[in-house]
Write a protein that holds these residues in place. Structure first.
Motif, PDB file in Angstrom:
ATOM      1  N   ARG A 107      34.305  -2.338  79.499  1.00  0.00           N
ATOM      2  CA  ARG A 107      33.063  -1.667  79.115  1.00  0.00           C
ATOM      3  C   ARG A 107      32.620  -0.728  80.225  1.00  0.00           C
ATOM      4  N   VAL A 110      26.336   3.804  80.322  1.00  0.00           N
ATOM      5  CA  VAL A 110      25.761   5.145  80.412  1.00  0.00           C
ATOM      6  C   VAL A 110      24.264   5.039  80.192  1.00  0.00           C
ATOM      7  N   TYR A 118      31.038  11.096  79.035  1.00  0.00           N
ATOM      8  CA  TYR A 118      31.304   9.734  79.494  1.00  0.00           C
ATOM      9  C   TYR A 118      31.617   8.838  78.295  1.00  0.00           C
ATOM     10  N   GLU A 119      30.753   8.876  77.303  1.00  0.00           N
ATOM     11  CA  GLU A 119      30.951   8.046  76.116  1.00  0.00           C
ATOM     12  C   GLU A 119      32.141   8.535  75.305  1.00  0.00           C
ATOM     13  N   ASP A 123      35.202   6.219  74.229  1.00  0.00           N
ATOM     14  CA  ASP A 123      35.562   6.025  72.823  1.00  0.00           C
ATOM     15  C   ASP A 123      37.041   6.340  72.597  1.00  0.00           C
ATOM     16  N   LYS A 128      34.177  -0.173  75.101  1.00  0.00           N
ATOM     17  CA  LYS A 128      32.818  -0.345  74.621  1.00  0.00           C
ATOM     18  C   LYS A 128      31.858   0.327  75.592  1.00  0.00           C
ATOM     19  N   THR A 129      30.928   1.102  75.070  1.00  0.00           N
ATOM     20  CA  THR A 129      29.927   1.769  75.900  1.00  0.00           C
ATOM     21  C   THR A 129      28.586   1.067  75.765  1.00  0.00           C
ATOM     22  N   LYS A 131      24.749   1.219  76.407  1.00  0.00           N
ATOM     23  CA  LYS A 131      23.744   2.253  76.630  1.00  0.00           C
ATOM     24  C   LYS A 131      22.456   1.633  77.151  1.00  0.00           C
TER      25      LYS A 131
END
Length: 368
Positions: A107, A110, A118-119, A123, A128-129, A131
């Motif tokens: 992970r 951001v 970044y995301e 992806d 996994k991002t 937030k």
């Protein structure tokens, strides 16, 4: 003793042997027949051909960039880190993710609204991002970030931030570096640092090897089409990045342009240009703030201004109809009715201001 980079690098990366390109293996001679290049080629109108591969590591511009960066550290001391040239800051983001993260497992964190790459890169790599949105005034939610650090490989921060234009205080970054010492690499994207050079955190790399700084020549140096970026990091981090970096990362034409830009004359020209741009930016921001349908012009330490309007009419579309292309930020929950406007020449900004004033005159019912 293992460094954090040693702990975070996947086994597959640790086992990689850098690709042995013909330039990397090297050798001296007067006839070069080792890289399957054409020995002679069409010049295409240039003074020299492009038939030979470039250096496998563009060490000249990497050292030049390190020297340049050392000139505006808060202490004035040389930076105690390494530099790697990449094809724009975007490649730097992608390279860091590919080096230290494993698809479907790791992970990143951001803090939106921020730079979307970044995301996007996460992806594309099946990460996994997490937030952790900015709080009021576009500050960091420090507690929210710290809560997620133990479970995340990387935290991406942008300072000055795009699209909000604000700078993250050093004290906040140090807090996070301390909290992440044993768990997480913190990447600070300083693409706009020349517009606020005193805010750089690059000098902290000497004390915090979990800090990585990304830079670019696309903004203040005006070399967006040359695609030149840099990663500044501790040796422990560079050990693994070097295993994944492309065999010939920087084309020779771009490297020559970068070398000129990083010479004393190029740096002086950049600083003069930056000073002029900041003057235009501040004038434009002050003028726009006087318009009755403008709710806020946010402070900017970049080459753009973020404006929030108090009308539901989309000023992005209105300006586009007048041939002025800006960036609509309304897709971000915290940036409803916001438009980001890059700062151009005095003439371009005057034309933009005139168009906005005409909107006021044409639509007085929208001027709340």
């Amino acid at each position: 003793m293992l460094s954090l980079a040693d702990k975070l690098a996947p086994e597959v990366v640790k086992n990689l042997i850098p690709y042995q390109s013909a330039r990397r293996i090297g050798g001296n001679g007067h006839i070069w027949l080792n890289a399957n290049e054409l020995e002679e080629s069409e010049l295409y109108g240039e003074s020299e051909g492009y038939n030979r591969y470039p250096d496998f590591l563009p060490q000249v511009i990497e050292q030049a960039y390190l020297d340049y960066s050392s000139h505006f550290t808060p202490s004035g001391n040389p930076l105690s880190c390494q530099s790697r040239a990449v094809r724009g800051a975007d490649e730097g983001i992608d390279l860091l993710i590919r080096t230290f993260c494993e698809p479907g497992k790791d992970r990143i964190i951001v803090c939106p609204p921020t730079y979307a790459m970044y995301e996007f890169c996460a992806d594309a790599f099946a990460l996994k991002t997490i937030k952790v949105p900015l709080i009021e005034g576009f500050g960091l939610d420090l507690d929210g970030i710290k809560e997620n650090l133990p479970h995340s490989k990387m935290l991406f921060l942008c300072s000055p931030n795009n699209p909000t234009g604000n700078v993250i205080p050093h004290s906040h970054i140090i807090q996070l570096l301390e909290a992440a010492k044993e768990t997480t690499l913190i990447v600070v994207d300083e693409a706009y640092i020349e517009f606020a050079p005193h805010t750089t955190v690059a000098e902290l790399i000497a004390s915090y090897p979990n800090l990585i700084v990304i830079r670019t020549l696309s903004k203040a140096f005006g070399l967006a089409s040359a695609r030149i970026g840099f990663i500044l990091a501790d040796r422990s981090v560079m050990t693994y990045l070097s295993r994944l970096i492309a065999p010939y990362p920087i084309p020779d034409p771009s490297a020559r342009i970068a070398e000129k830009a990083l010479a004393d004359s190029g740096i002086a020209a950049m600083r003069n240009q930056t000073e002029a741009l900041v003057s235009v930016r501040d004038w434009f921001a002050d003028e726009v703030a006087l318009l009755p349908f403008v709710e806020a012009v946010y402070p900017s330490a970049t080459n753009f201004v973020l404006i929030r309007f108090n009308t539901d009419d989309c000023l992005y579309r209105y300006l586009l109809e007048h041939g002025i292309v800006t960036r609509n930020q309304a897709h971000e929950p915290q940036l409803k009715r916001c438009v980001r406007i890059s700062v151009g020449t005095q003439a371009s900004m005057q034309e933009t201001l005139n168009a906005l004033k005409a909107f006021k005159a044409a639509s007085p019912q929208n001027a709340a």
